[in-house]
Scaffold this active site. Structure first.
Site, mmCIF file in Angstrom:
data_model
loop_
_atom_site.group_PDB
_atom_site.id
_atom_site.type_symbol
_atom_site.label_atom_id
_atom_site.label_comp_id
_atom_site.label_asym_id
_atom_site.label_seq_id
_atom_site.Cartn_x
_atom_site.Cartn_y
_atom_site.Cartn_z
ATOM 1 N N ASP A 177 -10.355 11.036 -5.930
ATOM 2 C CA ASP A 177 -11.596 11.778 -5.933
ATOM 3 C C ASP A 177 -11.377 13.002 -6.874
ATOM 4 O OD1 ASP A 177 -9.691 12.916 -4.234
ATOM 5 O OD2 ASP A 177 -11.323 14.094 -3.148
ATOM 6 N N THR B 99 -12.963 6.252 4.034
ATOM 7 C CA THR B 99 -12.216 7.053 4.806
ATOM 8 C C THR B 99 -12.885 8.169 5.316
ATOM 9 O OG1 THR B 99 -11.043 7.877 3.102
ATOM 10 C CG2 THR B 99 -10.201 5.859 3.841
ATOM 11 N N ARG B 100 -12.522 8.877 6.358
ATOM 12 C CA ARG B 100 -12.869 10.334 6.793
ATOM 13 C C ARG B 100 -12.408 11.239 5.791
ATOM 14 N NH1 ARG B 100 -10.244 11.969 12.368
ATOM 15 N NH2 ARG B 100 -8.255 11.471 10.764
ATOM 16 N N PHE B 101 -11.414 11.068 5.153
ATOM 17 C CA PHE B 101 -11.127 12.183 3.930
ATOM 18 C C PHE B 101 -11.894 11.889 2.758
ATOM 19 C CE2 PHE B 101 -9.083 12.421 -0.074
ATOM 20 C CZ PHE B 101 -8.442 13.644 -0.085
ATOM 21 N N GLU B 102 -12.288 10.628 2.572
ATOM 22 C CA GLU B 102 -13.211 10.366 1.420
ATOM 23 C C GLU B 102 -14.730 10.862 1.795
ATOM 24 O OE1 GLU B 102 -14.892 6.438 -1.323
ATOM 25 O OE2 GLU B 102 -13.294 6.389 0.494
ATOM 26 N N ASP C 293 -1.541 12.186 -4.184
ATOM 27 C CA ASP C 293 -1.680 13.595 -4.673
ATOM 28 C C ASP C 293 -1.903 13.579 -5.971
ATOM 29 O OD1 ASP C 293 -1.000 16.258 -5.074
ATOM 30 O OD2 ASP C 293 0.574 16.232 -3.667
ATOM 31 N N ASP D 283 10.773 6.543 -0.249
ATOM 32 C CA ASP D 283 10.446 6.587 -1.542
ATOM 33 C C ASP D 283 10.009 5.054 -2.040
ATOM 34 O OD1 ASP D 283 10.196 6.806 -4.368
ATOM 35 O OD2 ASP D 283 11.668 8.379 -4.447
ATOM 36 N N ASP E 19 4.864 5.051 3.439
ATOM 37 C CA ASP E 19 4.408 6.496 3.606
ATOM 38 C C ASP E 19 5.699 7.380 4.063
ATOM 39 O OD1 ASP E 19 2.908 9.151 3.703
ATOM 40 O OD2 ASP E 19 1.389 7.898 3.748
ATOM 41 N N GLU F 130 1.044 -1.180 0.008
ATOM 42 C CA GLU F 130 -0.035 0.044 -0.077
ATOM 43 C C GLU F 130 1.028 1.244 -0.055
ATOM 44 O OE1 GLU F 130 -3.465 2.299 2.524
ATOM 45 O OE2 GLU F 130 -2.907 0.213 3.203
#
Length: 268
Positions: free
Chosen positions: A207, A244-247, A171, A148, A121, A96
């Site tokens: 998104d 997800t919360r972001f989604e 991003d 990376d 990450d 991931e």
């Protein structure tokens, strides 16, 4: 004898922050992730990620110090990784790339204990948060990698070693002059294909509709992958990918989220 103790003599309570002034060059987390694990070993290239600096909570810092030596991995590009040794078993491994604060990663790991997740990450608070979640919920099938992902794929993973690849909400680099920084490009897919075993699933979600269209275009055109959707379009959000919360915030703003599910074809 003085009634006060020096800072170095103060007993440390896990989860409680202790103010410390670092000397120049002193690592932020001596036993945690390195600031630049690959250093100058590799050529500088256009980065697909933007390092984010934000406050690390006491709990995250404690997790980084205690758990990184066991569950963390610095991407230095100096050695090949034995995934069976890293996880302590021979279960399939899904890579991931970009996990944010790690909530969705932890949910997927809990829901599928027979698969391992190597989560990459560069966001230090997110690394600490995912380690915390893994410990709290007993998720022995999660390992956290710092650095990376391109170097990880190119230098540290063996051919056909991965059972899947997940890239959720990368991003979008919306400005045209920055499109070259987007991760999902033909060159990246060729590299990923060399590490994915036949039948492995590449799962992307975004998104940002223009980026979704680009993802679909480059995946459709790559000979190593085939769309799992009979109509050749986007896929419904599969049940194993948590909302997800972001989604959720994006959906509330009217954003359209697109999932792409492509399969690694058999080697020619």
């Amino acid at each position: 004898m003085s009634d006060s103790l020096n800072a170095s003599e103060t007993p440390h309570t896990p989860g409680v922050s202790r103010r410390h002034t670092r000397a120049k060059g002193e690592p932020r987390f001596p036993d945690g992730p390195q600031a630049d694990p690959a250093g100058s070993h590799f050529e500088r290239r256009i980065r697909s990620f933007q390092p984010r600096r934000s406050r690390v909570t006491a709990g995250q810092a404690d997790a980084l110090q205690r758990l990184w030596p066991t569950w963390g991995l610095d991407i230095d590009g100096q050695r090949m990784i034995d995934l069976g040794e890293l996880f302590g078993n021979d279960a399939p491994v899904v890579l991931e790339i970009g996990f944010g604060m790690g909530e969705a990663t932890a949910q997927m790991a809990a829901a599928d204990p027979d698969s391992n997740i190597l989560a990459v990450d560069v966001h230090t608070p997110g690394q600490g948060n995912l380690l915390n979640l893994a410990e709290q919920h007993g998720l022995s099938n999660v390992r956290v990698a710092n650095g990376d992902a391109i170097i990880l794929l190119r230098e540290m993973l063996a051919p056909d070693s991965l059972a899947g690849l997940r890239v959720y909400f990368p991003d979008p680099w919306p400005k045209k002059r920055h499109h070259k920084r987007r991760l999902i490009q033909p060159e990246f897919l060729t590299l990923a294909a060399a590490r994915l075993r036949p039948g492995a699933i590449v799962h992307c979600a975004t998104d940002w509709e223009p980026y979704a269209e680009q993802m679909l275009e480059v995946l459709d055109a790559h000979p190593a992958f085939e769309n799992t959707q009979a109509d050749g379009g986007f896929a419904p959000r599969p049940g194993f990918r948590p909302l997800t919360r972001f989604e959720g915030q994006g959906l509330e703003k009217g954003h359209v989220v697109n999932d792409l599910l492509f399969r690694r074809v058999e080697h020619s």
